[in-house]
Motif scaffolding. Structure first.
Motif, PDB file in Angstrom:
ATOM      1  N   LYS A 198       0.832  -1.206   0.000  1.00  0.00           N
ATOM      2  CA  LYS A 198       0.000   0.000   0.000  1.00  0.00           C
ATOM      3  C   LYS A 198       0.867   1.257   0.000  1.00  0.00           C
ATOM      4  O   LYS A 198       0.589   2.224  -0.718  1.00  0.00           O
ATOM      5  CB  LYS A 198      -0.922  -0.007   1.219  1.00  0.00           C
ATOM      6  N   ILE A 201       2.356   1.864  -3.535  1.00  0.00           N
ATOM      7  CA  ILE A 201       1.366   2.374  -4.491  1.00  0.00           C
ATOM      8  C   ILE A 201       1.019   3.817  -4.165  1.00  0.00           C
ATOM      9  O   ILE A 201       0.926   4.675  -5.048  1.00  0.00           O
ATOM     10  CB  ILE A 201       0.108   1.483  -4.488  1.00  0.00           C
ATOM     11  N   THR A 202       0.836   4.107  -2.876  1.00  0.00           N
ATOM     12  CA  THR A 202       0.464   5.459  -2.457  1.00  0.00           C
ATOM     13  C   THR A 202       1.513   6.476  -2.864  1.00  0.00           C
ATOM     14  O   THR A 202       1.190   7.596  -3.268  1.00  0.00           O
ATOM     15  CB  THR A 202       0.256   5.507  -0.935  1.00  0.00           C
ATOM     16  N   ILE A 279      -4.800  -2.988 -10.163  1.00  0.00           N
ATOM     17  CA  ILE A 279      -3.339  -2.917 -10.213  1.00  0.00           C
ATOM     18  C   ILE A 279      -2.775  -4.329 -10.226  1.00  0.00           C
ATOM     19  O   ILE A 279      -3.223  -5.191  -9.463  1.00  0.00           O
ATOM     20  CB  ILE A 279      -2.795  -2.114  -9.016  1.00  0.00           C
ATOM     21  N   ILE A 298       4.954  -2.733 -10.180  1.00  0.00           N
ATOM     22  CA  ILE A 298       3.584  -2.251  -9.997  1.00  0.00           C
ATOM     23  C   ILE A 298       3.077  -1.726 -11.325  1.00  0.00           C
ATOM     24  O   ILE A 298       3.605  -0.758 -11.875  1.00  0.00           O
ATOM     25  CB  ILE A 298       3.532  -1.140  -8.922  1.00  0.00           C
ATOM     26  N   ASP A 300      -0.144  -0.153 -12.940  1.00  0.00           N
ATOM     27  CA  ASP A 300      -1.455   0.457 -12.736  1.00  0.00           C
ATOM     28  C   ASP A 300      -2.178   0.464 -14.074  1.00  0.00           C
ATOM     29  O   ASP A 300      -1.835   1.216 -14.981  1.00  0.00           O
ATOM     30  CB  ASP A 300      -1.284   1.892 -12.217  1.00  0.00           C
TER      31      ASP A 300
END
Length: 576
Positions: A198, A201-202, A279, A298, A300
């Motif tokens: 998390k 990604i943030t 994602i 990652i 998206d």
């Protein structure tokens, strides 16, 4: 069995009106003599076998205006056990079912237990909606959540990583696969891995690196193309290397990899949802001297679907690229290193020409985004589906446009060239330092120069440079080095800027990335030159005579527009 909160005075009416008991069974229970002083109707009905826990809880739910439910195995919100301990949930007979818009629906066997309900509200920070369910169903549902019950919290790991107290259950050497899988399922490990994902990604990371070292377990994020330690960004404490087996195994379980195999590299995928966005995490493991290293890329999917106008192309390059994308046939190549946005550019090109009257097919490894109306093939080399074999099959599918994820070998390159010469429009990528270098690279793969000259329409080279943070950007005077570069590439007088560093950009002065590009359009004159198989330097000289502008030129223009810095251009582009 005692059901708290049951209105015994109206119990008979509730059981009759709800059809839980027939009139005959209810009359029998009412007329039966009580066993002992003060035996309530519910106990008498249960003793006589006329009523069970399910029926009694149904009556309680009706009296309190709550829904009643039977809980199927596997039903439950696993994510809630990042904040709730399962042993506590079992002792209080509660099971989180699902969340919708800040409201958590919870199955509970005693809806009158206000202390438990208050604790749920406090622990989750959500509004609680209750569903009455049998304790046996709740216990069975909790068992389906997997993992050993433990009260150890993530804070224990993050704040007291150097303290052995309470950490024995995950610091033990776990050689057996079953033991390691059990350890990886413990709530603190699950919550730590979730927090890392998390956080990455943030903060806009493109990759997560989990690296066991001799004296530490290093977590790094690649943000805006630069690797940074996670403790700088998230404020997490470095973990001892003994945590590595459990954390790596947790990631491998999520990616459906073999946790018992730690001697060879493995690849997998973890699909996740974050803030309503789909994602993909592409997982790669690699054995090292201190354990397995894990890298998670990652992807998206929402960020992949873009058009050419949103790629940050200069007007000159955008117009030239649109002409190439709209050509009836030929090959368009996009070059650059891994992570430079080549696939995003190709997807944008496909989106430009995607229509019902075109048969567009792709061969990719992996398929990074699903596009409507486009036939996408995922390479599977273990099953024998290589780029070459997939391409040969696609050519029998009556395609108009073909996109090949990457030209890796002579076979793939040869098929692409032949497809273009037979009337198809072909898009692909290649790893070269600049656009012009793609020509000798294809020759070195074994392609005939005259065929390549006939098929190639153009080559786009690109890099991603860090964008200056808008919150702390200030104008600066160019240095002597800057002036020399601007003069060399004939950029002219421009205003340069730099980022001072602020909370918005975590002190780096940069936030996000922007592309710099070089477009090499092959006209008839260049085709004649390529046919003669020139050296790279000779080809560059001829291209420059025709007004070709290098990758660094576009970068310096963007630096002059205050989008990035000359330091960034020097970092990613070859300055000649």
């Amino acid at each position: 069995m005692t059901v708290v909160g049951l209105d015994h005075a109206s119990l008979a009416d509730t059981l009759r009106d709800a059809g839980i008991l027939s009139d005959a069974d209810l009359d029998r229970g009412l007329k039966a003599p009580a066993k002992g002083i003060g035996e309530q109707l519910d106990k008498r009905l249960i003793r006589l076998g006329l009523l069970d826990e399910v029926g009694l809880l149904q009556a309680l739910a009706i009296q309190r205006g709550m829904p009643f439910a039977r809980i199927d195995k596997g039903l439950g919100d696993r994510a809630m056990f990042e904040v709730l301990d399962k042993e506590w949930a079992r002792s209080h007979a509660v099971l989180p079912l699902y969340r919708v818009h800040g409201e958590l629906t919870v199955a509970i066997s005693d809806p009158t237990d206000v202390f438990t309900i208050d604790a749920l509200t406090r622990l989750t920070g959500l509004k609680i909606r209750l569903v009455v369910a049998p304790a046996g169903d709740i216990d069975s549902g909790l068992s389906q959540m997997g993992g050993k019950l433990s009260g150890l919290s993530v804070d224990d790991i993050l704040d007291d990583a150097e303290d052995d107290g309470g950490l024995d259950l995950i610091k033990a050497e776990a050689d057996e696969a079953e033991n390691l899988e059990e350890i990886a399922g413990l709530s603190p490990v699950v919550r730590l891995v979730n927090r890392v994902i998390k956080g990455a990604i943030t903060h806009g990371a493109s990759d997560i690196h989990i690296e066991p070292d001799e004296n530490t377990l290093r977590l790094r994020f690649r943000i805006d193309g630069i690797l940074r330690e996670a403790d700088e960004i998230m404020g997490v404490t470095r973990l001892p290397p003994r945590f590595a087996p459990a954390i790596v195994s947790r990631v491998k379980i999520m990616a459906a990899l073999d946790i018992a195999e730690r001697r060879v590299p493995q690849d997998g995928r973890i699909p996740v949802m974050f803030d309503g966005r789909a994602i993909d995490l592409r997982v790669s493991t690699l054995p090292t001297g201190f354990g397995e290293k894990v890298v998670m890329r990652i992807l998206d999917r929402s960020a992949m679907l873009r058009d050419l106008a949103s790629l940050g192309l200069s007007p000159r390059i955008e117009d030239g690229l649109k002409d190439l994308v709209g050509a009836p046939n030929g090959v368009l190549l996009v070059t650059g290193p891994t992570g430079s946005g080549k696939t995003t550019t190709l997807y944008a090109a496909l989106a430009t020409i995607n229509s019902i009257d075109r048969n567009i097919c792709t061969v990719e490894d992996p398929t990074e985004y699903t596009i409507p109306m486009i036939n996408q093939v995922q390479v599977n080399e273990r099953a024998g589906l290589t780029f070459g074999s997939a391409l040969r099959s696609l050519l029998r599918q009556d395609p108009d446009v073909i996109m090949v994820g990457e030209i890796r070998d002579r076979e793939t390159a040869q098929i692409c060239i032949e497809a273009a010469l037979t009337g198809h429009l072909v898009f692909s990528t290649l790893h070269t330092n600049d656009a012009i270098a793609a020509v000798p690279r294809l020759v070195n793969m074994g392609l005939e120069s005259y065929l390549m000259a006939a098929a190639l329409n153009g080559i786009l080279a690109q890099r991603l440079v860090r964008r200056l943070c808008e919150h702390c950007k200030v104008t600066v005077r160019p240095t002597e080095r800057d002036l020399a570069l601007l003069e060399k590439f004939e950029v002219g007088d421009v205003d340069l800027a730099r980022g001072e560093g602020c909370a918005q950009c975590t002190g780096t002065g940069y936030s996000g990335r922007v592309g710099i590009h070089e477009l090499f359009v092959i006209d008839d004159c260049l085709r004649d030159i390529i046919t003669k198989n020139p050296t790279l330097s000779a080809l560059r000289r001829e291209a420059k005579k025709q007004g070709h502008l290098a990758l660094a030129y576009d970068g310096l223009i963007k630096a002059g527009e205050g989008l990035t810095t000359i330091d960034e251009i020097i970092r990613v582009a070859e300055i000649r």
